[in-house]
Enzyme design. Structure first.
Site, mmCIF file in Angstrom:
data_model
loop_
_atom_site.group_PDB
_atom_site.id
_atom_site.type_symbol
_atom_site.label_atom_id
_atom_site.label_comp_id
_atom_site.label_asym_id
_atom_site.label_seq_id
_atom_site.Cartn_x
_atom_site.Cartn_y
_atom_site.Cartn_z
ATOM 1 N N GLY A 39 0.805 -1.086 -0.026
ATOM 2 C CA GLY A 39 0.066 0.076 0.012
ATOM 3 C C GLY A 39 0.817 1.223 -0.043
ATOM 4 O O GLY A 39 0.443 2.363 -0.272
ATOM 5 N N LYS A 192 -29.281 26.193 13.599
ATOM 6 C CA LYS A 192 -29.326 24.892 13.758
ATOM 7 C C LYS A 192 -28.469 24.488 15.141
ATOM 8 O O LYS A 192 -27.641 25.266 15.461
ATOM 9 C CB LYS A 192 -28.582 24.079 12.877
ATOM 10 N N GLY A 225 -27.619 16.694 5.457
ATOM 11 C CA GLY A 225 -28.643 16.600 6.443
ATOM 12 C C GLY A 225 -29.136 17.920 6.769
ATOM 13 O O GLY A 225 -30.299 18.412 6.697
#
Length: 314
Positions: A39, A192, A225
């Site tokens: 990797g 919010k 969201g």
């Protein structure tokens, strides 16, 4: 010999770097990333960059390999005697971690700034940082481009009547106020409260949207969201339509599902991050021309202030 401009790309942003190079009038420089079986990887420049102005294009979205690859490209360019190294980071990852908002946490965006500088970058070019003050984390020049130069002409062409702008949270208020000022219209704020990251507990609209066509503006769309909740509440408050403009389409988790099922007419984003899938409600606007002009002006020691459309008089 006069130094020349050479534009290279990390593996995460090749699609965008090719467009930037084309807009600039160059072919993308030759650079490969060798990968090992475990990797590990190693970026390698396949051409001389000695004394040149080198622009390395890579957004640092997940996974963090994109950031590591950019750091290694900067280090390789410095060791190859590049004359001037600019890290072009259309989306600056970890920017949401810009302060110590709870005990025992990292200020990751400051750490990333230190890493880029230590690797050998002479300059950073980016777009719509989550918090503009992140520029102060750097001791090298930062060109902070503004997506309003892309969004405003698009909104102008829509010819929306009874237009009003909305900020999906208090943090985006200044950004939205500048665009609303350009169009000489009002703005509202969706305040919010969160239970935890990516989860909204409550939202309140500050202002009147009854009979208006609302345009939401934000820098990042992650799970969508906030946008979905904002659009629903704005429609409940009497808005005729709701559109959203977000610079960086992170779009993780159930974002695509949330957008598809939302009250949004459309979500307009920039191509700083590639989309994982295409849906009819999402429209992507190109940033290549803006970055190409900024790169040219940097190389020619010209101002980039003309690229900030919201600062001009309409």
């Amino acid at each position: 010999m006069q130094p020349s401009v050479k534009i290279f790309s990390g593996t995460g942003s090749t699609y965008l770097a090719e467009q930037i190079a084309h807009s600039f009038g160059k072919t993308l420089g030759k650079c490969t990333t060798q990968k090992f079986s475990d990797g590990e990887f190693q970026p390698v420049f396949q051409e001389s960059i000695r004394g040149d102005y080198v622009f390395l294009v890579q957004s640092t979205f997940a996974p963090s390999d994109n950031l590591m690859e950019l750091l290694m490209m900067i280090d390789a360019a410095r060791r190859a005697s590049a004359g001037y190294i600019t890290a072009v980071i259309p989306y600056f990852g970890f920017a949401r971690q810009d302060r110590k908002d709870k005990p025992r946490v990292s200020i990751a965006s400051k750490l990333v700034a230190n890493l880029l500088t230590s690797a050998g970058a002479d300059r950073v070019m980016t777009m719509d940082l989550h918090a503009p003050q992140i520029q102060g984390f750097f001791d090298i020049p930062v060109d902070h481009l503004d997506s309003s130069a892309i969004f405003i002409p698009y909104i102008d062409n829509l010819k929306i009547e009874n237009l009003i702008f909305a900020s999906p949270d208090v943090g985006s208020t200044n950004r939205v106020r500048e665009v609303a000022k350009y169009f000489e219209v009002d703005m509202v704020i969706c305040d919010k409260q969160r239970k935890r990251a990516n989860e909204i507990a409550a939202m309140t609209v500050i202002g009147d949207v009854s009979g208006r066509n609302v345009v939401l503006i934000d820098d990042i769309c992650d799970t969508a969201g906030t946008l979905s909740k904002s659009a629903a509440i704005l429609k409940e408050r009497g808005a005729l339509s709701v559109r959203a403009f977000c610079t960086h389409p992170v779009l993780s988790g159930k974002a695509y599902e949330n957008i598809a099922n939302s009250e949004l007419e459309e979500l307009v984003v920039c191509d700083t991050i590639p989309l994982k899938q295409e849906i009819s409600k999402i429209k992507v606007l190109p940033t290549a021309e803006l970055f190409a002009v900024a790169i040219r002006n940097t190389f020619e020691n010209k101002s980039i202030s003309s690229l900030f459309i919201h600062s001009r008089n309409k």
